[in-house]
Design a protein around this motif. Structure first.
Motif, PDB file in Angstrom:
ATOM      1  N   SER A  97       0.719  -1.077  -0.121  1.00  0.00           N
ATOM      2  CA  SER A  97      -0.336   0.250   0.317  1.00  0.00           C
ATOM      3  C   SER A  97       0.979   1.745  -0.074  1.00  0.00           C
ATOM      4  O   SER A  97       1.857   1.652   0.500  1.00  0.00           O
ATOM      5  N   GLU A  98       0.333   2.436  -0.990  1.00  0.00           N
ATOM      6  CA  GLU A  98       1.549   3.075  -1.025  1.00  0.00           C
ATOM      7  C   GLU A  98       0.695   4.524  -0.036  1.00  0.00           C
ATOM      8  O   GLU A  98       1.145   5.567   0.202  1.00  0.00           O
ATOM      9  N   ASN A  99      -0.009   4.223   0.994  1.00  0.00           N
ATOM     10  CA  ASN A  99      -1.375   5.028   1.696  1.00  0.00           C
ATOM     11  C   ASN A  99       0.277   5.252   2.730  1.00  0.00           C
ATOM     12  O   ASN A  99       0.431   4.031   3.886  1.00  0.00           O
ATOM     13  N   ARG A 100       0.040   5.977   3.379  1.00  0.00           N
ATOM     14  CA  ARG A 100       1.155   6.626   4.574  1.00  0.00           C
ATOM     15  C   ARG A 100       0.377   5.460   6.249  1.00  0.00           C
ATOM     16  O   ARG A 100       0.597   5.809   7.315  1.00  0.00           O
ATOM     17  N   HIS A 101      -1.146   5.442   6.347  1.00  0.00           N
ATOM     18  CA  HIS A 101      -1.533   4.324   6.908  1.00  0.00           C
ATOM     19  C   HIS A 101      -1.995   3.117   6.804  1.00  0.00           C
ATOM     20  O   HIS A 101      -2.053   1.939   6.976  1.00  0.00           O
ATOM     21  N   LYS A 102      -1.292   2.666   5.366  1.00  0.00           N
ATOM     22  CA  LYS A 102      -1.436   1.370   4.643  1.00  0.00           C
ATOM     23  C   LYS A 102      -2.503   0.831   4.699  1.00  0.00           C
ATOM     24  O   LYS A 102      -2.916  -0.269   4.589  1.00  0.00           O
ATOM     25  N   LYS A 103      -3.156   1.275   4.238  1.00  0.00           N
ATOM     26  CA  LYS A 103      -4.704   1.264   4.166  1.00  0.00           C
ATOM     27  C   LYS A 103      -5.226   0.303   2.491  1.00  0.00           C
ATOM     28  O   LYS A 103      -4.081   0.873   1.605  1.00  0.00           O
TER      29      LYS A 103
ATOM     30  N   ASP B  23     -11.728   0.862   0.668  1.00  0.00           N
ATOM     31  CA  ASP B  23     -12.093   1.521   0.958  1.00  0.00           C
ATOM     32  C   ASP B  23     -13.422   1.625   0.766  1.00  0.00           C
ATOM     33  O   ASP B  23     -14.256   0.135   0.189  1.00  0.00           O
TER      34      ASP B  23
ATOM     35  N   GLN C 233      -4.364  -0.496  -6.004  1.00  0.00           N
ATOM     36  CA  GLN C 233      -3.411   0.162  -6.255  1.00  0.00           C
ATOM     37  C   GLN C 233      -2.369  -0.486  -5.528  1.00  0.00           C
ATOM     38  O   GLN C 233      -1.385  -1.629  -5.722  1.00  0.00           O
TER      39      GLN C 233
END
Ligand code: 4GY
Length: 234
Positions: free
Chosen positions: A42-48, A51, A65
């Motif tokens: 995950s590229e999200n800073r919270h490893k999300k 959604d 992603q």
């Protein structure tokens, strides 16, 4: 043969991969099983990784992603395919299992929650496979069913002691009943013929049992078996 599993819960596979026949096959390098955690990509800073669904409704949908980057982190063998475990797929059968055992690599994607974004399936998945008409909380158990059944069709995974040649579906019939020691337990005895030592008689008894059981429990398989016999003679 290599299996690569993309999952949010790789720890679910620990016992499966280290136990019994699959554990031995891994240790002897007849099969290789890699479990990659989708969340690590995950590229999200919270490893999300998921959604809310467009259009509304309950639950969460896994985003493209992290799935795409997890898939593309390693090259896939030329004779390989990407499988998504889903109740919307075509049913896993013995024939399908044998077919899949001919591949050099299977990448198996496990969904969770409400499933994965359809755009990932459309672009990257070669085949959707279902293990049955019921819904699991995630694809992991279905992936283990697929890896287990395909692995035992891979050369050298089964020893002579656990041979696949006379079991159910190998000949299109259900397997005959099995017995082990003692010959009498609580007054229930093993059929005489099995203790007779007459191998021709034992073979005939087993075939008769298989035919009777298949006719009773699986008339569909019985009809197919009888039809194949007719076809062969013509
Ligand atoms: N049945 N056969 C199955 C399954 C879990 C929500 C989509 C099945 O293969 N897989 O039930 N999978 C669901 C969980 C997302 C997959």
């Amino acid at each position: 043969m290599k299996f690569r599993i993309l999952t949010l819960f790789p720890e679910m596979f620990d016992g499966f991969l280290s136990t019994s026949i699959i554990g031995r096959a891994v240790a002897q390098n007849h099969i290789k099983i890699e479990c990659d955690n989708i969340r690590e990509y995950s590229e999200n800073r919270h490893k999300k990784v998921d959604d809310a669904p467009f259009g509304g409704g309950a639950g969460m949908v896994m985003m493209v992603q992290p799935l795409k980057d997890a898939l593309q982190a390693k090259p896939i063998a030329p004779k390989g395919k990407v499988i998504y475990m889903s109740p919307l797929g075509s049913r896993l059968t013995h024939d399908k299992v044998v077919d899949l055992s001919q591949y050099d690599e299977l990448v198996i994607v496990c969904g969770h929650y409400e499933g994965i974004d359809q755009r990932f399936i459309d672009r990257y998945v070669d085949e959707e496979i279902s293990i049955g008409d019921f819904v699991l909380t995630g694809g992991e158990l279905a992936a283990m069913v697929l890896v287990d059944s395909v692995s035992r069709m891979v050369t050298h995974v089964l020893s002579n002691d656990d041979s696949a040649s006379d079991e159910s579906f190998a000949n299109g019939l259900l397997e005959y009943p099995q017995y082990t020691r003692p010959a009498s337990y609580d007054g229930d005895v093993v059929p005489d013929v099995l203790i007779s030592g007459n191998h021709a008689k034992i073979e005939k008894w087993r075939l008769d049992q298989s035919l009777a059981l298949t006719k009773l429990r699986r008339p569909d398989l019985y009809e197919a078996y009888m039809q194949k016999k007719v076809d062969k003679k013509l």
